[in-house]
Design a protein around this motif. Structure first.
Motif, PDB file in Angstrom:
ATOM      1  N   LEU A   1     -54.895 -49.781 -66.226  1.00  0.00           N
ATOM      2  CA  LEU A   1     -55.791 -49.074 -65.485  1.00  0.00           C
ATOM      3  C   LEU A   1     -55.836 -47.554 -66.047  1.00  0.00           C
ATOM      4  N   GLU A   2     -56.911 -47.151 -66.385  1.00  0.00           N
ATOM      5  CA  GLU A   2     -56.956 -45.797 -66.864  1.00  0.00           C
ATOM      6  C   GLU A   2     -56.661 -44.692 -66.023  1.00  0.00           C
ATOM      7  N   PRO A   3     -55.779 -43.845 -66.184  1.00  0.00           N
ATOM      8  CA  PRO A   3     -55.636 -42.588 -65.142  1.00  0.00           C
ATOM      9  C   PRO A   3     -57.040 -41.861 -65.250  1.00  0.00           C
ATOM     10  N   PRO A   4     -57.423 -41.142 -64.057  1.00  0.00           N
ATOM     11  CA  PRO A   4     -58.589 -40.442 -63.822  1.00  0.00           C
ATOM     12  C   PRO A   4     -58.278 -39.020 -64.705  1.00  0.00           C
ATOM     13  N   GLY A   5     -59.385 -38.821 -65.357  1.00  0.00           N
ATOM     14  CA  GLY A   5     -59.458 -37.390 -66.042  1.00  0.00           C
ATOM     15  C   GLY A   5     -59.779 -36.186 -65.411  1.00  0.00           C
ATOM     16  N   LEU A   6     -59.694 -35.170 -65.599  1.00  0.00           N
ATOM     17  CA  LEU A   6     -60.103 -34.066 -65.130  1.00  0.00           C
ATOM     18  C   LEU A   6     -61.678 -33.775 -64.866  1.00  0.00           C
ATOM     19  N   PHE A   7     -62.351 -34.560 -65.706  1.00  0.00           N
ATOM     20  CA  PHE A   7     -63.749 -34.356 -65.435  1.00  0.00           C
ATOM     21  C   PHE A   7     -64.317 -34.877 -64.355  1.00  0.00           C
ATOM     22  N   ASP A   8     -63.442 -36.186 -63.984  1.00  0.00           N
ATOM     23  CA  ASP A   8     -63.747 -36.890 -62.763  1.00  0.00           C
ATOM     24  C   ASP A   8     -63.806 -35.840 -61.395  1.00  0.00           C
ATOM     25  N   LEU A   9     -63.186 -34.611 -61.585  1.00  0.00           N
ATOM     26  CA  LEU A   9     -63.198 -33.746 -60.755  1.00  0.00           C
ATOM     27  C   LEU A   9     -64.263 -32.598 -60.270  1.00  0.00           C
ATOM     28  N   ALA A  10     -65.061 -32.601 -61.512  1.00  0.00           N
ATOM     29  CA  ALA A  10     -66.363 -31.861 -61.674  1.00  0.00           C
ATOM     30  C   ALA A  10     -67.378 -31.845 -60.358  1.00  0.00           C
ATOM     31  N   THR A  11     -67.730 -33.104 -60.243  1.00  0.00           N
ATOM     32  CA  THR A  11     -68.778 -33.197 -59.194  1.00  0.00           C
ATOM     33  C   THR A  11     -68.255 -32.689 -57.712  1.00  0.00           C
ATOM     34  N   PRO A  12     -67.113 -33.440 -57.496  1.00  0.00           N
ATOM     35  CA  PRO A  12     -66.623 -33.023 -56.219  1.00  0.00           C
ATOM     36  C   PRO A  12     -65.976 -31.604 -55.907  1.00  0.00           C
ATOM     37  N   ALA A  13     -65.499 -30.855 -57.137  1.00  0.00           N
ATOM     38  CA  ALA A  13     -65.361 -29.638 -57.101  1.00  0.00           C
ATOM     39  C   ALA A  13     -66.686 -28.654 -56.840  1.00  0.00           C
ATOM     40  N   PHE A  14     -67.764 -29.211 -57.302  1.00  0.00           N
ATOM     41  CA  PHE A  14     -68.998 -28.731 -57.130  1.00  0.00           C
ATOM     42  C   PHE A  14     -69.467 -28.581 -55.755  1.00  0.00           C
ATOM     43  N   SER A  15     -69.217 -29.854 -55.314  1.00  0.00           N
ATOM     44  CA  SER A  15     -69.588 -30.077 -53.651  1.00  0.00           C
ATOM     45  C   SER A  15     -68.740 -29.109 -52.852  1.00  0.00           C
ATOM     46  N   VAL A  16     -67.483 -28.990 -53.237  1.00  0.00           N
ATOM     47  CA  VAL A  16     -66.699 -28.019 -52.458  1.00  0.00           C
ATOM     48  C   VAL A  16     -67.424 -26.610 -52.316  1.00  0.00           C
ATOM     49  N   LEU A  17     -67.604 -26.307 -53.579  1.00  0.00           N
ATOM     50  CA  LEU A  17     -68.125 -24.655 -53.916  1.00  0.00           C
ATOM     51  C   LEU A  17     -69.339 -24.581 -52.781  1.00  0.00           C
ATOM     52  N   VAL A  18     -70.248 -25.804 -53.228  1.00  0.00           N
ATOM     53  CA  VAL A  18     -71.634 -25.579 -52.312  1.00  0.00           C
ATOM     54  C   VAL A  18     -71.201 -25.365 -50.982  1.00  0.00           C
TER      55      VAL A  18
ATOM     56  N   GLY B   1     -56.431 -35.413 -53.028  1.00  0.00           N
ATOM     57  CA  GLY B   1     -55.659 -36.595 -52.871  1.00  0.00           C
ATOM     58  C   GLY B   1     -56.069 -37.903 -53.421  1.00  0.00           C
ATOM     59  N   ALA B   2     -57.302 -38.283 -53.243  1.00  0.00           N
ATOM     60  CA  ALA B   2     -57.737 -39.595 -54.155  1.00  0.00           C
ATOM     61  C   ALA B   2     -57.367 -39.371 -55.395  1.00  0.00           C
ATOM     62  N   TRP B   3     -57.604 -38.153 -56.263  1.00  0.00           N
ATOM     63  CA  TRP B   3     -57.355 -38.188 -57.680  1.00  0.00           C
ATOM     64  C   TRP B   3     -55.934 -38.229 -57.956  1.00  0.00           C
ATOM     65  N   VAL B   4     -54.822 -37.955 -57.102  1.00  0.00           N
ATOM     66  CA  VAL B   4     -53.711 -37.906 -57.416  1.00  0.00           C
ATOM     67  C   VAL B   4     -53.049 -39.294 -57.080  1.00  0.00           C
ATOM     68  N   GLY B   5     -53.860 -39.797 -56.229  1.00  0.00           N
ATOM     69  CA  GLY B   5     -53.581 -41.301 -55.757  1.00  0.00           C
ATOM     70  C   GLY B   5     -53.831 -42.197 -57.141  1.00  0.00           C
ATOM     71  N   GLN B   6     -54.918 -42.107 -57.328  1.00  0.00           N
ATOM     72  CA  GLN B   6     -55.263 -42.764 -58.665  1.00  0.00           C
ATOM     73  C   GLN B   6     -54.591 -42.775 -59.943  1.00  0.00           C
ATOM     74  N   THR B   7     -54.332 -41.473 -60.023  1.00  0.00           N
ATOM     75  CA  THR B   7     -53.154 -41.246 -61.094  1.00  0.00           C
ATOM     76  C   THR B   7     -51.729 -41.798 -60.902  1.00  0.00           C
ATOM     77  N   LEU B   8     -51.296 -42.016 -59.811  1.00  0.00           N
ATOM     78  CA  LEU B   8     -50.014 -42.643 -59.359  1.00  0.00           C
ATOM     79  C   LEU B   8     -50.264 -43.976 -59.495  1.00  0.00           C
ATOM     80  N   VAL B   9     -51.363 -44.577 -59.179  1.00  0.00           N
ATOM     81  CA  VAL B   9     -51.629 -46.139 -59.177  1.00  0.00           C
ATOM     82  C   VAL B   9     -51.770 -46.488 -60.744  1.00  0.00           C
ATOM     83  N   SER B  10     -52.598 -45.527 -61.437  1.00  0.00           N
ATOM     84  CA  SER B  10     -52.427 -45.821 -62.843  1.00  0.00           C
ATOM     85  C   SER B  10     -51.248 -45.879 -63.843  1.00  0.00           C
ATOM     86  N   ARG B  11     -50.257 -44.932 -63.382  1.00  0.00           N
ATOM     87  CA  ARG B  11     -48.822 -45.111 -63.877  1.00  0.00           C
ATOM     88  C   ARG B  11     -48.077 -46.324 -63.306  1.00  0.00           C
ATOM     89  N   LEU B  12     -48.444 -46.530 -62.181  1.00  0.00           N
ATOM     90  CA  LEU B  12     -47.655 -47.864 -61.610  1.00  0.00           C
ATOM     91  C   LEU B  12     -47.900 -49.124 -62.400  1.00  0.00           C
TER      92      LEU B  12
END
Length: 196
Positions: free
Chosen positions: A157-174, A141-152
């Motif tokens: 403002l730079e939109p977040p990339g998919l690499f920004d999800l790497a650490t949180p995705a790893f945390s979810v897997l842990v 949700g935070a990633w989608v929200g940042q993407t929407l704000v960057s489009r606004l």
């Protein structure tokens, strides 16, 4: 066959044990963790309540138009912000804070089960899975929200990339791996209780 005892050489190797910190016994760390989680939970719960009250205020009290200024090297960009955008942003903030408050609530229950000496409960498995799902939802949700704000603000403002999800995705897997470890521990404990 007995091994003969060798005589001492006259020197002693230093031990690697460190003395315990004063006031921190075996259960003190979990007590300290429980207090920290309780304080963090109530801070987040109060912040969530304040954000909900601000959302209600913004939804029912008429306000004038608002502009958002995004500063950049050329002096900034003025973007009009409709009331619906503000409500959406505040609602997303409420969901973000509420999600982390829910995570802390589950962590408090897990730490409590650790304090009473029974961490491998089946309830802890579902708590860890709920923590993982909540963390994944909040992160996505935070990633989608940042993407929407960057489009606004269009280019300011730079939109977040998919690499920004790497650490949180790893945390979810842990968290999901820990849930499976707890599930296996609960199963082994149940089997040992049945054999005795």
């Amino acid at each position: 066959m007995r091994v003969p005892k060798t005589p001492a050489l006259g020197f002693r190797l230093p031990t690697l044990r460190t003395p315990p910190l004063p006031g921190l016994g075996a259960g003190s760390m979990t007590r300290l963790l429980g207090v920290a989680l309780r304080v963090a939970f109530w801070v987040l719960a109060l912040a969530t309540l304040a954000a909900i009250l601000a959302f209600i205020f913004l939804a029912f009290v008429p306000l004038g138009s608002m502009d958002l200024t995004v500063t950049a090297g050329d002096g900034g960009t003025r973007v009009p912000v409709p009331r619906a955008y503000l409500l959406f942003g505040l609602g997303a903030f409420v969901a973000y804070l509420g999600g982390f408050a829910l995570i802390l609530l589950h962590l408090r229950a897990i730490v409590y089960s650790l304090r009473i000496g029974d961490p491998f409960q089946p309830a802890n498995v579902s708590r860890l899975k709920q923590i993982g799902l909540t963390l994944a939802t909040v992160t996505g949700g935070a990633w989608v929200g940042q993407t929407l704000v960057s489009r606004l603000v269009r280019g300011a403002l730079e939109p977040p990339g998919l690499f920004d999800l790497a650490t949180p995705a790893f945390s979810v897997l842990v968290v999901f791996v820990l849930a499976e470890v707890f599930r296996e521990g609960a199963r082994l404990r149940r089997e040992s209780e049945l054999t005795i």
